[in-house]
Enzyme design. Structure first.
Site, PDB file in Angstrom:
ATOM      1  N   TYR A 166      -4.798  37.894 -16.211  1.00 53.26           N
ATOM      2  CA  TYR A 166      -4.796  38.919 -15.235  1.00 53.26           C
ATOM      3  C   TYR A 166      -5.983  39.832 -15.259  1.00 53.26           C
ATOM      4  CZ  TYR A 166       0.174  38.001 -14.790  1.00 53.26           C
ATOM      5  OH  TYR A 166       1.154  37.282 -14.565  1.00 53.26           O
ATOM      6  N   ASP A 226       3.699  51.599 -12.846  1.00 52.13           N
ATOM      7  CA  ASP A 226       2.810  51.400 -12.088  1.00 52.13           C
ATOM      8  C   ASP A 226       2.465  52.443 -10.986  1.00 52.13           C
ATOM      9  OD1 ASP A 226       4.213  50.748  -9.640  1.00 52.13           O
ATOM     10  OD2 ASP A 226       4.523  48.780 -10.471  1.00 52.13           O
ATOM     11  N   ASP A 272       4.409  40.867  -8.300  1.00 56.38           N
ATOM     12  CA  ASP A 272       4.809  42.244  -7.814  1.00 56.38           C
ATOM     13  C   ASP A 272       4.181  42.134  -6.506  1.00 56.38           C
ATOM     14  OD1 ASP A 272       6.656  42.656  -9.780  1.00 56.38           O
ATOM     15  OD2 ASP A 272       5.261  44.046 -10.676  1.00 56.38           O
ATOM     16  N   ARG A 285       2.311  45.884 -16.544  1.00 56.64           N
ATOM     17  CA  ARG A 285       2.483  47.246 -16.357  1.00 56.64           C
ATOM     18  C   ARG A 285       3.048  47.818 -17.488  1.00 56.64           C
ATOM     19  NH1 ARG A 285       7.629  47.233 -13.361  1.00 56.64           N
ATOM     20  NH2 ARG A 285       8.202  45.030 -12.719  1.00 56.64           N
TER      21      ARG A 285
END
Length: 288
Positions: free
Chosen positions: A67, A81, A39, A173
């Protein structure tokens, strides 16, 4: 002609396709693709495939990823988010120990419902296109696996830093949103940095500025993507000709598995699978 893999440390605010477009200009190569979308708000490891190496994109997309994500409790947004519109706010009476305990519930194989703000297609339409029109549709859960989930730090009264290693298709997310629901106060993702993809880490990564300055010298060979597979060097003209023609070759006694196949001049030819003494190409990487 440029061929190989660039591991880019994607900057915040860029789409993955923005990065590819920039690299097409720098390297003067039209055939460029990435191995796993990030993203715009996210940073970190973005494998980019150049020239002949674009044939390997599918193998990068299917691999595990890691991540480091910021979790902000007490806030629920429409995008899951902090870039989205705030839908709910709640008081946060959750300790670091509460968050750590909740993480264990999300480990292992599970079903995850993709967010509305995602590129998943339903009926030929991307979900985010429908979401932007104020529409919400039923989404089928996707099978994912979260292999590791760790609380790294508490950075504020309602802010936490998580490390997650997961399978293809996992939305971090959505994980943050679901963690917030499990903790009873709601949650959203406040930051995201990908630290590993397709076996490459931030140690392998270069910035776009690095590529602008150093160009093709930063390209990794295509076979570096398959470093976990053993090497098989062909020693006979007959074997190499058959492989280059896409034909299987017989190798009695070779253990079953996936191999990196190299020609007599040590050129990387293909990724192949051995089964019952027969070696069959999975994907060829030599030029025409």
């Amino acid at each position: 002609m440029a061929n190989g893999i660039l591991i880019i440390d994607k900057p915040q605010g860029w789409t993955s396709m923005d990065v590819c477009a920039k690299l097409r200009g720098i390297l003067q190569e039209r055939r460029i693709g990435h191995g796993g979308t990030l993203d715009p708000m996210a940073t970190g490891v973005l494998p980019v495939f150049v020239g002949q190496a674009t044939r390997a994109v599918e193998f990068a997309e299917n691999g595990e990823k890691e991540y480091v994500a910021g979790l902000r409790l007490g806030v629920v947004t429409n995008t899951q988010d902090i870039t989205g519109d705030v839908l709910e706010t709640h008081p946060v009476q959750v300790s670091r120990e509460d968050v750590a305990a909740a993480l264990s519930r999300f480990l292992g194989p599970q079903e995850q419902i993709p967010p509305m703000y995602s590129a998943v297609k339903i009926g030929g339409k991307k979900l985010y296109e429908l979401a932007r029109k104020g529409q919400e549709v039923a989404r089928k859960p996707r099978h994912i696996t979260i292999l590791e989930l760790e609380l790294l730090d508490q950075t504020g009264p309602a802010d936490f830093l998580l490390r997650c290693r997961c399978s293809k298709g996992t939305y971090i997310r959505t994980l943050c949103h679901d963690l917030g629901q499990a903790l009873g106060c709601g949650g959203t993702m406040s930051s995201l940095r990908r630290t590993m993809a397709a076996g490459f880490t931030l140690k392998d990564a270069a910035t776009l500025e690095d590529v602008q300055a150093q160009g093709e010298s930063l390209l990794l060979p295509t076979d570096s993507l398959f470093a976990d597979s053993p090497i098989l060097l062909l020693k006979q003209d007959r074997e190499e000709k058959r492989v280059r023609c896409g034909n299987p070759i017989t190798m009695p006694g070779i253990p079953d598995g996936t191999y990196r196949i190299y020609g007599q001049d040590q050129t990387f030819l293909c990724l192949s699978r051995a089964e019952n003494g027969t070696l069959t190409s999975i994907k060829n990487f030599f030029g025409a």
